[in-house]
Scaffold this active site. Structure first.
Site, PDB file in Angstrom:
ATOM      1  N   TRP A 109       0.801  -1.234   0.000  1.00  0.00           N
ATOM      2  CA  TRP A 109       0.000   0.000   0.000  1.00  0.00           C
ATOM      3  C   TRP A 109       0.831   1.280   0.000  1.00  0.00           C
ATOM      4  CZ3 TRP A 109       1.917   2.087   4.349  1.00  0.00           C
ATOM      5  CH2 TRP A 109       2.226   1.239   5.420  1.00  0.00           C
ATOM      6  N   ASN A 110       2.150   1.214   0.127  1.00  0.00           N
ATOM      7  CA  ASN A 110       2.896   2.460   0.387  1.00  0.00           C
ATOM      8  C   ASN A 110       3.121   3.322  -0.850  1.00  0.00           C
ATOM      9  OD1 ASN A 110       4.689   0.363  -0.385  1.00  0.00           O
ATOM     10  ND2 ASN A 110       6.404   1.648   0.201  1.00  0.00           N
TER      11      ASN A 110
ATOM     12  N   LYS B 270      -2.410  -7.942  -8.225  1.00  0.00           N
ATOM     13  CA  LYS B 270      -3.308  -7.765  -7.069  1.00  0.00           C
ATOM     14  C   LYS B 270      -2.676  -6.734  -6.131  1.00  0.00           C
ATOM     15  CE  LYS B 270      -3.998  -8.931  -3.226  1.00  0.00           C
ATOM     16  NZ  LYS B 270      -4.137  -7.807  -2.238  1.00  0.00           N
TER      17      LYS B 270
ATOM     18  N   GLY C 118       6.375  -6.545  -0.716  1.00  0.00           N
ATOM     19  CA  GLY C 118       5.661  -6.405   0.557  1.00  0.00           C
ATOM     20  C   GLY C 118       6.509  -6.895   1.707  1.00  0.00           C
TER      21      GLY C 118
ATOM     22  N   GLU D   3      10.514  -8.676  -3.363  1.00  0.00           N
ATOM     23  CA  GLU D   3      11.010  -7.338  -2.999  1.00  0.00           C
ATOM     24  C   GLU D   3      10.436  -7.027  -1.625  1.00  0.00           C
ATOM     25  OE1 GLU D   3      13.105  -5.533  -4.506  1.00  0.00           O
ATOM     26  OE2 GLU D   3      13.088  -6.048  -6.637  1.00  0.00           O
ATOM     27  N   LEU D   4      11.260  -7.167  -0.580  1.00  0.00           N
ATOM     28  CA  LEU D   4      10.723  -7.113   0.786  1.00  0.00           C
ATOM     29  C   LEU D   4      11.186  -5.856   1.529  1.00  0.00           C
ATOM     30  CD1 LEU D   4      11.295 -10.908   1.498  1.00  0.00           C
ATOM     31  CD2 LEU D   4       9.301  -9.816   0.470  1.00  0.00           C
TER      32      LEU D   4
ATOM     33  N   CYS E 101      10.332   1.258   1.575  1.00  0.00           N
ATOM     34  CA  CYS E 101      11.129   0.054   1.846  1.00  0.00           C
ATOM     35  C   CYS E 101      12.594   0.396   2.039  1.00  0.00           C
ATOM     36  CB  CYS E 101      10.942  -0.952   0.721  1.00  0.00           C
ATOM     37  SG  CYS E 101      11.261  -0.271  -0.901  1.00  0.00           S
TER      38      CYS E 101
ATOM     39  N   GLU F 273      11.912  -3.591  11.322  1.00  0.00           N
ATOM     40  CA  GLU F 273      11.391  -2.541  10.448  1.00  0.00           C
ATOM     41  C   GLU F 273      10.176  -1.881  11.096  1.00  0.00           C
ATOM     42  OE1 GLU F 273       9.272  -3.684   6.810  1.00  0.00           O
ATOM     43  OE2 GLU F 273      10.483  -2.229   5.721  1.00  0.00           O
TER      44      GLU F 273
END
Ligand code: NAD
Length: 512
Positions: free
Chosen positions: A169-170, A193, A247, A269-270, A303, A404
């Site tokens: 959502w960022n 999605k 996410g 991609e975390l 991130c 985080e």
């Protein structure tokens, strides 16, 4: 549904949606149509006032099935076009994004709470992403390998087929463009999605793709729905050939495991806990503004946020004092105000998480040097605001130095020498990004090489570009996005062997 009060911004959101979505109602975009979901009701909440913006229904299995079927047919048509024709179609998507730039930026600002000065920039970057990859379509060729036999051996970079992309959502529109453009360039179809909290601009981008001349309808579908239902169904679908996830590490691990059960590869991609290292010989004025951009840009919901400030002990007290003074002056406020640099946190759950982590840090002995809660002037808005916050005196093994936060919260740790700075920077399972500020060029390169992170800045922070690869080490994920490397992630390489000898040597079998 929730019984939330109505947000005054709801009418504006509805008007903007009718500009970019067929029919103006929220649903999934599949093959040029908007499909209403069959799952549970979901609410969109305005982060700036806590009121209800709109409601919609989780897509559910029938919509997932329709998107996957549309993707299958459209991908065949797409890969059948010439590479130049695919490039022209991607360019057309970029042009449509530019034409609707202001509506997309305003929609993102209202629905995600991001300052309008940021969303305008992000929409322009989305157009650039399609333009950049439009140029790659007819340049993505294989190689001729000089094998030692009489064969011509060459490689082809072929698409996986249908790619499922799951996004957070960022930075919803930015992330959608970042992943859709290279996937299409490489010849794939996309079923995306977005987060159930921020589907609007991704759905709008899907509708623009359907309108772009030359792009087959159904090549890009966007599913409006929740992760464990709609997202999980798309990941597990038998037609899915690659999963790209952006996410949290927790959801990423679950999704990669679900893909692996079908022997489907994934790119993850975390998150991160990136170190911003300031040496005593740095240009301190630049390092001060850089440190603010690193952690407070996007209200820290980034991130690559520089959420750990490692600062040399000789300048530690002065640097923290100046940074705390500056933090108290950054404009925090309504995201629609062009002067706002820090808007609200995206959602109440995230606000509660940030508040809890700051309270736990001070409880564990950290000193609050700036911020720590909602700015007084914004307390009556109902919005999810949190001041730029600086925690000094943080122990290296404290939770706030390791975990985080994903909010405007900086943990400060002093160091005595270069070796200690590198050791502290690398003392985290994450490895997404980092930065070093120094007046000595050699040290900049040395530290850049020593940091265990996918992106490192020397005397800067946060610059990224679609032309340059991006991705994580360690718990920050695997695989690369953007640049040429994204095209390698979105293709599989085929090796073709062609016999060229007039009388090939027969090494095996009966010759009659
Ligand atoms: P999240 O992991 O909770 O959700 C991300 C997406 O996964 C959402 O669309 C969600 O609906 C979906 N999802 C959740 N469970 C699922 C399941 N079982 N099956 C399929 N889909 C599922 O993350 P978030 O809270 O939305 O975003 C914040 C996180 O994203 C932070 O950790 C941040 O660092 C990370 N992030 C990473 C990058 C990057 O490029 N490395 C960029 C932005 C954000």
């Amino acid at each position: 549904m929730s019984g939330l009060t109505h947000s005054p911004a709801a009418e504006r959101v509805a008007a903007l949606l009718s500009d970019v979505l067929p029919g103006g109602r929220i649903g999934s975009v599949v093959a040029g149509a908007v499909m209403t979901g069959t799952g549970a009701g979901l609410d969109l909440v305005n982060p700036a006032d806590g009121g209800l913006l709109a409601s919609y229904r989780d897509a559910g299995p029938d919509v997932v099935e329709a998107a996957m079927a549309a993707a299958r047919d459209a991908q065949r048509a797409w890969w059948g076009l010439s590479a130049a024709a695919r490039g022209r179609a991607l360019w057309a998507v970029g042009a449509l994004v530019r034409r609707h730039a202001e509506a997309l930026a305003e929609l993102e600002t209202l629905a995600a709470g991001k300052p309008i000065r940021d969303t305008r920039g992000e929409v322009a970057k989305v157009a650039e992403m399609f333009e950049y990859y439009a140029g790659w379509c007819d340049k993505l060729h294989g190689a001729v390998i000089p094998v030692p036999t009489s064969h011509l051996n060459y490689t082809r970079h072929e698409p996986h087929g249908t790619v499922v992309q799951i996004t957070p959502w960022n930075a919803p529109l930015f992330t959608a463009g970042w992943q859709i453009a290279p996937a299409l360039c490489a010849g794939n179809a996309v079923v995306l999605k977005p987060s159930e909290l921020t589907p609007l601009t991704s759905v709008a981008l899907g509708a623009l793709c359907d309108r772009a001349e030359g792009l087959p309808r159904g090549l890009v579908s966007v599913l409006a729905g929740a992760g464990p239902t709609t997202g999980a169904a798309a990941v597990a679908h038998p037609d899915t050939r690659l999963v790209v996830f952006v996410g949290s590490a927790e959801a990423g691990a679950r999704i990669a495991a679900a893909a692996a059960r079908n022997i489907v590869p994934s790119v993850l991609e975390l998150g991160g806990k990136s170190a911003n290292i300031v040496f005593a010989d740095a240009d301190l004025g630049r390092a001060l503004t850089g440190a603010q951009a690193a952690i407070f840009g996007g209200a820290g919901q980034s991130c690559v946020a520089g959420s750990r400030l490692l600062v040399h002990r000789a300048i530690h007290a002065e640097f923290v004092a100046r940074l705390s003074h500056a933090a108290g002056r950054i404009p925090v406020g309504m995201p629609t105000d062009p002067a706002t640099q820090i808007g609200p946190i995206n959602n109440r759950r995230q606000l509660d998480k940030i508040t809890g982590m700051v309270q736990a840090a001070t409880g564990a002995g950290a000193t609050l040097a700036a911020g720590g809660g909602c700015p007084a002037a914004l307390r009556d808005t109902g919005g999810f605001y949190f001041s730029p916050t600086i925690l000094d005196g943080v122990a290296p093994d404290a939770a706030i130095a390791r975990d985080e936060v994903f909010g405007p919260v900086l943990a400060v740790l002093p160091f005595d020498d270069e070796a200690e700075a590198v050791a502290l920077a690398n003392a985290t399972p994450y490895g997404l990004a980092g930065a070093v500020w120094t007046g000595e060029a050699g040290r900049g390169h040395r530290v850049a090489a020593a940091l265990r992170a996918g992106t490192v800045w020397v005397n800067g922070y946060k610059t990224i570009n679609v032309a340059s690869p991006f991705g994580g080490f360690g718990r920050s994920g695997f695989g690369r996005s953007s640049g040429y490397e994204a095209l390698m992630a979105y293709t599989q390489t085929k090796s073709v062997w062609v016999e060229t000898a007039a009388e090939p040597a027969v090494a095996f079998g009966y010759v009659g």
